[in-house]
Scaffold this active site. Structure first.
Site, PDB file in Angstrom:
ATOM      1  CE  LYS A  39      -0.311  -0.298   5.031  1.00 45.56           C
ATOM      2  NZ  LYS A  39      -1.110  -0.852   6.154  1.00 45.56           N
ATOM      3  NE  ARG A 137      -6.828   0.257  10.823  1.00 44.21           N
ATOM      4  CZ  ARG A 137      -5.602   0.100  10.353  1.00 44.21           C
ATOM      5  NH1 ARG A 137      -4.765   1.122  10.368  1.00 44.21           N
ATOM      6  NH2 ARG A 137      -5.192  -1.037   9.864  1.00 44.21           N
ATOM      7  CG  HIS A 171      -3.644  -4.419  11.697  1.00 48.82           C
ATOM      8  ND1 HIS A 171      -2.480  -4.940  11.169  1.00 48.82           N
ATOM      9  CD2 HIS A 171      -3.456  -3.074  11.739  1.00 48.82           C
ATOM     10  CE1 HIS A 171      -1.636  -3.944  10.915  1.00 48.82           C
ATOM     11  NE2 HIS A 171      -2.193  -2.818  11.254  1.00 48.82           N
ATOM     12  NE  ARG A 230      -2.434  -8.158   7.649  1.00 47.11           N
ATOM     13  CZ  ARG A 230      -2.996  -8.598   8.778  1.00 47.11           C
ATOM     14  NH1 ARG A 230      -3.536  -9.805   8.829  1.00 47.11           N
ATOM     15  NH2 ARG A 230      -3.029  -7.824   9.839  1.00 47.11           N
ATOM     16  CE1 TYR A 271      11.723  31.945   2.823  1.00 50.55           C
ATOM     17  CE2 TYR A 271      12.002  29.565   2.625  1.00 50.55           C
ATOM     18  CZ  TYR A 271      11.715  30.795   2.053  1.00 50.55           C
ATOM     19  OH  TYR A 271      11.444  30.860   0.718  1.00 50.55           O
ATOM     20  CB  CYS A 318      13.629  25.981   1.670  1.00 54.48           C
ATOM     21  SG  CYS A 318      14.819  27.020   2.536  1.00 54.48           S
ATOM     22  CG  ASP A 320      11.540  24.027  -4.142  1.00 50.12           C
ATOM     23  OD1 ASP A 320      10.696  23.123  -4.208  1.00 50.12           O
ATOM     24  OD2 ASP A 320      11.277  25.235  -4.290  1.00 50.12           O
TER      25      ASP A 320
HETATM   26  C1  PLP Z   1      -0.345  -1.697   6.873  1.00 51.69           C
HETATM   27  C2  PLP Z   1      -0.842  -2.983   7.316  1.00 51.69           C
HETATM   28  C3  PLP Z   1       0.027  -4.066   7.502  1.00 51.69           C
HETATM   29  C4  PLP Z   1       1.524  -3.931   7.464  1.00 51.69           C
HETATM   30  O1  PLP Z   1       1.933  -3.248   8.613  1.00 51.69           O
HETATM   31  P1  PLP Z   1       3.495  -3.133   8.973  1.00 51.69           P
HETATM   32  O2  PLP Z   1       3.508  -2.539  10.318  1.00 51.69           O
HETATM   33  O3  PLP Z   1       4.080  -2.208   7.958  1.00 51.69           O
HETATM   34  O4  PLP Z   1       4.053  -4.487   8.888  1.00 51.69           O
HETATM   35  C5  PLP Z   1      -0.526  -5.299   7.791  1.00 51.69           C
HETATM   36  N1  PLP Z   1      -1.860  -5.452   7.924  1.00 51.69           N
HETATM   37  C6  PLP Z   1      -2.725  -4.414   7.781  1.00 51.69           C
HETATM   38  C7  PLP Z   1      -4.184  -4.662   7.953  1.00 51.69           C
HETATM   39  C8  PLP Z   1      -2.259  -3.150   7.483  1.00 51.69           C
HETATM   40  O5  PLP Z   1      -3.111  -2.133   7.352  1.00 51.69           O
END
Ligand code: PLP
Length: 388
Positions: A39, A137, A171, A230, A271, A318, A320
């Protein structure tokens, strides 16, 4: 658009990616599938190249966070299954079907809408049930108060026509934190996950792919590997746990010294005049700024690695450009390459200095920064995301 380079660029080391993949693959064991989390343009590394590489290496699944990202991967020729972890509006079901995307399902209401639209499109949408075991979530809530209701709802979802419930997942919120309290919380989440799986199995709902491990869990709890893992961040060799596992940073953000200025003592820089020279000074100007993803919060708080040693960023970053102090590095000259973070200048330390996490720094590398892909020690591809 073609890039002319030699300003600021991100080197993406596909050999490091392969190394990390092999280490993690060995860690999760042969029974568990590897889902590459790509992602957010593969955490800023470039989703097409990273996904093709992971697929080639043997990753069985990829994960994205919206349908456009999934379609980008299909467009790039990725053929392996892709899980869309985030919310997809039901009216996009046909698009998900056409692109053979697996969709996360977070509620009965969402499942009913997907089922209806899949039937209307004459297809069957492959889904993974998402359980909320403690992130608060997305997902069917698995706390004690709502456990039984969720169990019943998931059983009904599994019976819906137009859906194929291939997987189930959850998760973790703090699997990357080593303290006692966090470990206890991860264990609580794991128990809720296991209990729900057992109760569902007793009702005849079994899933081919059960998964819960993000980077934190792959590193800290390899026994949670189940049918799939994952890992995101550690695949890219970032984060404390990546260091501990001997993984290699995939991204190195680089820039060249554009100009060098001699300044007297007592001169203010950039700046806001937050830095003043306290001696006759030599300052380098780097053509990289916050519009490239170099967080402004790193002003006066980070250093780049020059061929002759570290040089502090002085004054405000800055849009750039930014300035580095080369007074103690007289050999560094215009045209020299510096490492902003990456292989030999840790993105983890940069994130700590910026008061954030490495995820945010790699994701922030913007579209005007070309990605230069290297494999077997040489450049194999180059991408610039500007329109043109
Ligand atoms: C982003 C995400 C992951 C990966 O998380 P990491 O901390 O980068 O390993 C795994 N599962 C879900 C549902 C996520 O949103």
């Amino acid at each position: 658009m073609e890039s002319t380079l030699k300003r600021a660029w991100a080197e993406i080391d596909l050999d490091a990616l392969a190394h990390n993949y092999h280490v993690l693959r060995a860690r999760i064991g042969p029974a568990s599938r590897f889902m590459g989390v790509v992602k957010a343009d593969a955490y800023g590394h470039g989703a097409a190249q990273v996904s093709r590489t992971l697929e080639e290496l043997g990753a069985e699944y990829l994960a994205v966070s919206n349908l456009d990202e999934a379609r980008e991967l299909r467009h790039a020729g990725v053929t392996c299954p892709i899980l869309q972890l985030g919310v997809t509006p039901a009216e996009q079901t046909a698009l998900a079907l056409v692109n053979q995307i697996t969709q996360a399902v977070w509620s009965e209401e969402a499942a009913l809408a997907f089922s209806r639209d899949a039937l209307r499109a004459g297809g069957r949408l492959r889904v993974h049930i998402k359980l909320d075991t403690g992130m608060s979530r997305l997902g069917f809530p698995c706390d004690e108060a709502r456990f039984e209701d969720s169990l019943e709802a998931i059983c009904r979802v599994c019976a819906l026509q137009g859906l194929e419930a291939e997987g189930i997942f959850t998760h973790f919120a703090v699997s990357d934190e080593p303290d006692e309290d966090s470990r206890a919380y991860t264990l609580l989440q794991r128990r809720r996950f296991e209990t729900m799986l057992q109760r569902l199995a007793r009702r005849g709902c079994v899933f081919a792919i059960r998964h819960c491990s993000n980077s934190g869990a792959v590193a800290a709890c390899p026994d949670y590997a189940d049918d799939m893992c994952r890992p995101g961040l550690i695949t890219y060799g970032a984060g404390r746990q990546a260091e501990e596992l001997g993984l290699r940073p995939v991204m190195t953000l680089k820039a060249v010294v554009g100009a060098v200025n001699q300044l007297g003592p007592g001169v203010s820089v950039s700046y806001g005049r937050t830095f003043r020279t306290d001696r006759p000074s030599r300052l380098g100007v780097l053509p990289i700024g916050y519009a490239d993803g170099l967080h402004r919060s790193l002003s006066n708080r980070w250093h780049v690695r020059t061929p002759c040693g570290m040089a502090p960023i002085v004054g405000r970053i800055c849009m750039d450009m930014c300035m580095i102090d080369l007074t103690d590095l007289p050999q560094v000259k215009a045209g020299d390459e510096v490492e902003v973070y990456g292989l030999r200048n840790s993105v983890n330390a940069a994130a700590a200095a910026a008061g954030t996490i490495p995820y945010e720094l790699t994701c922030a590398v913007s579209k005007r920064v070309p990605r230069v892909y290297r494999r077997d020690g040489r450049e194999v591809a180059r991408e610039l995301l500007l329109r043109g």
